[in-house]
Design a protein around this motif. Structure first.
Motif, PDB file in Angstrom:
ATOM      1  N   GLU A   1      15.313   0.200   2.885  1.00  0.00           N
ATOM      2  CA  GLU A   1      14.346   0.886   2.032  1.00  0.00           C
ATOM      3  C   GLU A   1      13.156  -0.022   1.768  1.00  0.00           C
ATOM      4  OE1 GLU A   1      17.883   3.373  -0.300  1.00  0.00           O
ATOM      5  OE2 GLU A   1      16.346   2.350  -1.463  1.00  0.00           O
ATOM      6  N   PRO A   2      11.982   0.567   1.533  1.00  0.00           N
ATOM      7  CA  PRO A   2      10.758  -0.234   1.372  1.00  0.00           C
ATOM      8  C   PRO A   2      10.817  -1.182   0.176  1.00  0.00           C
ATOM      9  CG  PRO A   2      10.235   2.084   1.700  1.00  0.00           C
ATOM     10  CD  PRO A   2      11.711   2.012   1.464  1.00  0.00           C
ATOM     11  N   ARG A   3      10.157  -2.325   0.350  1.00  0.00           N
ATOM     12  CA  ARG A   3       9.988  -3.325  -0.705  1.00  0.00           C
ATOM     13  C   ARG A   3      11.320  -3.809  -1.273  1.00  0.00           C
ATOM     14  NH1 ARG A   3       6.305   0.314  -0.451  1.00  0.00           N
ATOM     15  NH2 ARG A   3       7.542   1.786  -1.638  1.00  0.00           N
ATOM     16  N   THR A   4      12.259  -4.072  -0.359  1.00  0.00           N
ATOM     17  CA  THR A   4      13.559  -4.579  -0.791  1.00  0.00           C
ATOM     18  C   THR A   4      13.862  -5.948  -0.191  1.00  0.00           C
ATOM     19  OG1 THR A   4      14.645  -3.290   0.972  1.00  0.00           O
ATOM     20  CG2 THR A   4      14.569  -2.312  -1.237  1.00  0.00           C
ATOM     21  N   ARG A   5      12.830  -6.668   0.255  1.00  0.00           N
ATOM     22  CA  ARG A   5      13.005  -8.047   0.720  1.00  0.00           C
ATOM     23  C   ARG A   5      11.914  -8.918   0.098  1.00  0.00           C
ATOM     24  NH1 ARG A   5      14.821 -11.342   5.157  1.00  0.00           N
ATOM     25  NH2 ARG A   5      15.759  -9.549   6.199  1.00  0.00           N
ATOM     26  N   LEU A   6      12.327 -10.016  -0.474  1.00  0.00           N
ATOM     27  CA  LEU A   6      11.406 -11.019  -1.005  1.00  0.00           C
ATOM     28  C   LEU A   6      11.829 -12.374  -0.460  1.00  0.00           C
ATOM     29  CD1 LEU A   6      11.316  -9.903  -4.762  1.00  0.00           C
ATOM     30  CD2 LEU A   6       9.425  -9.679  -3.150  1.00  0.00           C
TER      31      LEU A   6
ATOM     32  N   ASP B   1      11.175  -3.511   6.130  1.00  0.00           N
ATOM     33  CA  ASP B   1      11.759  -2.375   5.424  1.00  0.00           C
ATOM     34  C   ASP B   1      10.796  -1.200   5.331  1.00  0.00           C
ATOM     35  OD1 ASP B   1       9.994  -3.434   3.581  1.00  0.00           O
ATOM     36  OD2 ASP B   1      11.565  -4.355   2.378  1.00  0.00           O
ATOM     37  N   CYS B   2       9.580  -1.343   5.872  1.00  0.00           N
ATOM     38  CA  CYS B   2       8.621  -0.230   5.867  1.00  0.00           C
ATOM     39  C   CYS B   2       8.947   0.821   6.918  1.00  0.00           C
ATOM     40  CB  CYS B   2       7.199  -0.746   6.120  1.00  0.00           C
ATOM     41  SG  CYS B   2       6.287  -1.049   4.617  1.00  0.00           S
ATOM     42  N   CYS B   3       9.662   0.433   7.964  1.00  0.00           N
ATOM     43  CA  CYS B   3       9.872   1.367   9.069  1.00  0.00           C
ATOM     44  C   CYS B   3      11.256   1.166   9.640  1.00  0.00           C
ATOM     45  CB  CYS B   3       8.806   1.159  10.146  1.00  0.00           C
ATOM     46  SG  CYS B   3       8.668   2.537  11.300  1.00  0.00           S
TER      47      CYS B   3
ATOM     48  N   SER C   1      22.391   3.670  -1.308  1.00  0.00           N
ATOM     49  CA  SER C   1      21.097   3.862  -1.960  1.00  0.00           C
ATOM     50  C   SER C   1      21.289   4.107  -3.463  1.00  0.00           C
ATOM     51  CB  SER C   1      20.378   5.058  -1.335  1.00  0.00           C
ATOM     52  OG  SER C   1      19.085   5.206  -1.837  1.00  0.00           O
ATOM     53  N   PRO C   2      20.410   3.534  -4.315  1.00  0.00           N
ATOM     54  CA  PRO C   2      19.279   2.679  -3.963  1.00  0.00           C
ATOM     55  C   PRO C   2      19.735   1.330  -3.426  1.00  0.00           C
ATOM     56  CG  PRO C   2      19.527   2.758  -6.340  1.00  0.00           C
ATOM     57  CD  PRO C   2      20.487   3.763  -5.789  1.00  0.00           C
ATOM     58  N   ALA C   3      19.106   0.914  -2.342  1.00  0.00           N
ATOM     59  CA  ALA C   3      19.496  -0.318  -1.678  1.00  0.00           C
ATOM     60  C   ALA C   3      19.179  -1.529  -2.551  1.00  0.00           C
ATOM     61  CB  ALA C   3      18.769  -0.435  -0.344  1.00  0.00           C
ATOM     62  N   PRO C   4      19.998  -2.572  -2.471  1.00  0.00           N
ATOM     63  CA  PRO C   4      19.707  -3.802  -3.233  1.00  0.00           C
ATOM     64  C   PRO C   4      18.402  -4.435  -2.772  1.00  0.00           C
ATOM     65  CG  PRO C   4      21.989  -3.784  -2.459  1.00  0.00           C
ATOM     66  CD  PRO C   4      21.288  -2.661  -1.760  1.00  0.00           C
ATOM     67  N   ILE C   5      17.789  -5.200  -3.654  1.00  0.00           N
ATOM     68  CA  ILE C   5      16.633  -6.022  -3.292  1.00  0.00           C
ATOM     69  C   ILE C   5      17.155  -7.393  -2.901  1.00  0.00           C
ATOM     70  CG2 ILE C   5      14.541  -7.155  -4.121  1.00  0.00           C
ATOM     71  CD1 ILE C   5      14.064  -4.777  -5.938  1.00  0.00           C
ATOM     72  N   LEU C   6      16.813  -7.824  -1.694  1.00  0.00           N
ATOM     73  CA  LEU C   6      17.255  -9.117  -1.195  1.00  0.00           C
ATOM     74  C   LEU C   6      16.200 -10.171  -1.477  1.00  0.00           C
ATOM     75  CD1 LEU C   6      19.123 -10.952   0.567  1.00  0.00           C
ATOM     76  CD2 LEU C   6      17.720 -10.227   2.514  1.00  0.00           C
ATOM     77  N   VAL C   7      16.606 -11.254  -2.109  1.00  0.00           N
ATOM     78  CA  VAL C   7      15.747 -12.417  -2.304  1.00  0.00           C
ATOM     79  C   VAL C   7      16.331 -13.545  -1.471  1.00  0.00           C
ATOM     80  CG1 VAL C   7      14.842 -14.098  -3.947  1.00  0.00           C
ATOM     81  CG2 VAL C   7      15.113 -11.706  -4.632  1.00  0.00           C
ATOM     82  N   SER C   8      15.521 -14.142  -0.605  1.00  0.00           N
ATOM     83  CA  SER C   8      16.037 -15.162   0.293  1.00  0.00           C
ATOM     84  C   SER C   8      15.054 -16.314   0.420  1.00  0.00           C
ATOM     85  CB  SER C   8      16.305 -14.551   1.681  1.00  0.00           C
ATOM     86  OG  SER C   8      16.827 -15.514   2.568  1.00  0.00           O
ATOM     87  N   GLU C   9      15.539 -17.525   0.239  1.00  0.00           N
ATOM     88  CA  GLU C   9      14.697 -18.702   0.441  1.00  0.00           C
ATOM     89  C   GLU C   9      15.544 -19.864   0.921  1.00  0.00           C
ATOM     90  OE1 GLU C   9      12.951 -20.749  -2.856  1.00  0.00           O
ATOM     91  OE2 GLU C   9      14.560 -20.188  -4.223  1.00  0.00           O
ATOM     92  N   GLY C  10      14.871 -20.846   1.458  1.00  0.00           N
ATOM     93  CA  GLY C  10      15.535 -21.979   2.073  1.00  0.00           C
ATOM     94  C   GLY C  10      15.150 -22.003   3.544  1.00  0.00           C
ATOM     95  N   ALA C  11      15.257 -23.109   4.190  1.00  0.00           N
ATOM     96  CA  ALA C  11      14.834 -23.212   5.583  1.00  0.00           C
ATOM     97  C   ALA C  11      15.770 -22.418   6.491  1.00  0.00           C
ATOM     98  CB  ALA C  11      14.777 -24.680   6.000  1.00  0.00           C
ATOM     99  N   ASN C  12      16.956 -22.964   6.799  1.00  0.00           N
ATOM    100  CA  ASN C  12      17.885 -22.268   7.689  1.00  0.00           C
ATOM    101  C   ASN C  12      18.399 -20.977   7.076  1.00  0.00           C
ATOM    102  OD1 ASN C  12      17.702 -24.316   9.622  1.00  0.00           O
ATOM    103  ND2 ASN C  12      19.281 -25.528   8.599  1.00  0.00           N
ATOM    104  N   THR C  13      18.680 -21.007   5.788  1.00  0.00           N
ATOM    105  CA  THR C  13      19.224 -19.815   5.126  1.00  0.00           C
ATOM    106  C   THR C  13      18.271 -18.637   5.254  1.00  0.00           C
ATOM    107  OG1 THR C  13      20.394 -21.210   3.529  1.00  0.00           O
ATOM    108  CG2 THR C  13      20.084 -18.903   2.945  1.00  0.00           C
TER     109      THR C  13
ATOM    110  N   ALA D   1       0.813  -1.214   0.000  1.00  0.00           N
ATOM    111  CA  ALA D   1       0.000   0.000   0.000  1.00  0.00           C
ATOM    112  C   ALA D   1       0.849   1.268   0.000  1.00  0.00           C
ATOM    113  CB  ALA D   1      -0.942   0.004   1.202  1.00  0.00           C
ATOM    114  N   ARG D   2       2.165   1.115   0.011  1.00  0.00           N
ATOM    115  CA  ARG D   2       3.084   2.273   0.055  1.00  0.00           C
ATOM    116  C   ARG D   2       2.796   3.123   1.289  1.00  0.00           C
ATOM    117  NH1 ARG D   2       3.717  -1.243  -3.932  1.00  0.00           N
ATOM    118  NH2 ARG D   2       5.158  -0.533  -5.547  1.00  0.00           N
ATOM    119  N   ALA D   3       2.647   2.451   2.433  1.00  0.00           N
ATOM    120  CA  ALA D   3       2.262   3.132   3.665  1.00  0.00           C
ATOM    121  C   ALA D   3       3.447   3.420   4.583  1.00  0.00           C
ATOM    122  CB  ALA D   3       1.227   2.284   4.419  1.00  0.00           C
ATOM    123  N   GLU D   4       4.674   3.267   4.081  1.00  0.00           N
ATOM    124  CA  GLU D   4       5.835   3.395   4.955  1.00  0.00           C
ATOM    125  C   GLU D   4       5.937   4.751   5.647  1.00  0.00           C
ATOM    126  OE1 GLU D   4       7.153   3.721   0.592  1.00  0.00           O
ATOM    127  OE2 GLU D   4       5.995   2.321   1.815  1.00  0.00           O
TER     128      GLU D   4
END
Length: 476
Positions: free
Chosen positions: A401-406, A258-260, A377-389, A233-236
């Motif tokens: 920065e907002p919307r930089t974690r997936l 990353d919203c706050c 800035s602009p901060a990298p977008i982090l993509v992270s998956e896996g159990a322990n990782t 919602a871009r509410a940061e």
């Protein structure tokens, strides 16, 4: 333009369903499409490219669907996934269901068999509208070429209306081969465009805003919890204003962090999980802000505010401005949470300060964290998956920065990594994308590395090897 898509008949230019569908998506402002082409949608994909839509071809529909769902989250516009009929549509359900559960706007478009041959064992025959029903908030099937523009606009609008989610568009083979005149095609597009309605959000009564502020003002231990819905919602800025003006501690979910990003010790390093005892007091009173009234009715909070998160928060901030209050750093509740947060950070930093060889999870995570923060800035977008990782990364890797974690998101979906990477690189070409992948998670979509290389995307891949080390692929 291919003869099959634009024909001349009695001095009249004819437009077929492939071209009309492409024109409809282009008219709606679509610029990107993900998918795997084949019969019967190859011509449609070609026509979409001719209309200026960038088509990103994947090795399989699963990864393409994850890319489309993440693209919808990052851009605020529906991500498009194009598949062939039958099994192609079924494979696309991975992305569609991911969008549905995470409440991200996405449209799955599948070709289907000739309508006259349905029920006769036609090639890849399947009742695809029925198959997608559990994961599609709205489905449309164009049974005639004249319906294509209206169907296109409806699925795009419904994907964004109220609670975002996945929608489905079915394009039968015979409809794609039907033709109309150029003038009729333009009339159909104009009529469909005119009938479009802007995405609607419920409005919140001022009396409910007043009640919400009163509950916050008189609460002994108030807490603000927010997640990726607020990010979408871009509410940061609205969240930051509320936290700064009231001094109320806040608890973000992993993809809401990353919203706050504020210089405060009131941030808890844990996840909210279920809003039930014993994690939450049996006397707790919840104020739930959600764009979906049905979700509020399901959760049964003390007070429900149905509306867009940013709009609701702006109304709350305005109400507080007229009669401000602030807990202050010496408030017992704030002091207790601040101490707990400081203790958590101290324990984690003590572990991160150790150089462990062979690597454990924390040593390389610290190195990655510091490298990401060093980009600025602009901060990298982090993509992270896996159990322990992913779990360790949620505690160590910081977003500024907002919307930089997936990551695996609401459904804990594994296999999203490379699809998310490509979506992030396309949606935010000014940012580096860093993927921190567990071995198993990486294995789901490893072939898409070849696709990212072909596209020359700025993606840095870091893959663990059961804690023995990391393989770094040079960004291209």
């Amino acid at each position: 333009m291919a003869d099959s898509d634009c024909k001349t008949h009695d001095s009249q230019t004819l437009v077929d369903g492939n071209l009309l569908a492409a024109k409809s998506f282009a008219a709606a402002g679509i610029t990107h499409m993900f998918g795997v082409v084949g019969i019967p949608v190859t011509s449609f994909a070609n026509r979409a490219v001719s209309m200026g839509i960038r088509f990103l071809a994947f090795h399989n529909e699963q990864s393409a669907g994850y890319a489309a769902s993440a693209y919808g989250y990052l851009t605020g516009k529906p991500g498009l996934l194009l598949t062939v009929s039958g099994p192609g549509c079924v494979h696309g359900l991975a992305g569609l269901s991911n969008a549905a559960v995470n409440a991200w706007p996405m449209v799955l478009i599948s070709g289907s068999c000739d309508q006259a041959d349905f029920g006769r064992g036609d090639f890849q025959e399947l009742d695809q509208v029925a198959v997608v029903r559990p994961f599609s908030k709205f489905s449309a099937k164009a049974t005639d070429i004249s319906q294509i523009p209206n169907c296109v606009f409806k699925v795009l609008d419904q994907a964004l209306s109220r609670r975002p989610g996945g929608c489905y568009l079915d394009l039968p083979t015979d409809v794609l081969h039907q033709t109309v005149s150029q003038s009729e095609a333009e009339s159909l597009l104009a009529a469909a465009e005119k009938s479009r309605a802007k995405p609607q959000f419920p409005s919140v009564e001022s009396s409910l805003i007043e009640k919400a502020v009163s509950l916050l003002r008189h609460a002994e231990r108030p807490l603000i919890v927010f997640g990726k819905g607020a990010a979408f919602a871009r509410a940061e800025n609205s969240i930051k204003k509320l936290v700064e003006s009231t001094g109320i501690p806040f608890l973000p979910t992993p993809m809401g962090r990353d919203c706050c990003r504020m210089r405060t010790s009131s941030r808890l390093r844990q996840r909210g999980r279920l809003l039930l005892p014993p994690k939450w007091s049996k006397d707790v009173k919840f104020i739930l802000v959600d764009v979906c009234e049905e979700e509020i009715q399901l959760r049964k909070p003390c007070l429900g505010l149905a509306g867009d998160a940013k709009q609701v928060l702006d109304m709350i901030n305005l109400e507080i401005k007229d009669d401000p209050f602030c807990l202050g750093k010496s408030h017992p509740w704030v002091e207790a949470i601040s101490k707990k947060a400081r203790d958590n950070v101290s324990r984690m930093e003590a572990q991160l300060a150790k150089d462990v060889v062979p690597f454990n999870f924390l040593t390389p995570m610290r190195i990655i964290r510091d490298a990401i923060l060093g980009v600025g800035s602009p901060a990298p977008i982090l993509v992270s998956e896996g159990a322990n990782t992913m779990d360790v990364g949620r505690s160590v890797l910081i977003q500024t920065e907002p919307r930089t974690r997936l990551d695996a998101g609401t459904w804990g979906t594994m296999g999203v990594g490379l699809g998310y990477c490509i979506a992030a690189a396309v949606a935010s070409p000014d940012r580096l994308v860093v993927a921190v992948e567990g071995d198993s998670g990486f294995g789901f979509s490893a072939m898409e590395v070849e696709h990212s290389v072909k596209l020359t995307l700025a993606v840095l891949l870091v893959r663990d090897s059961y804690c023995y080390g990391f393989l770094v692929e040079t960004p291209v």
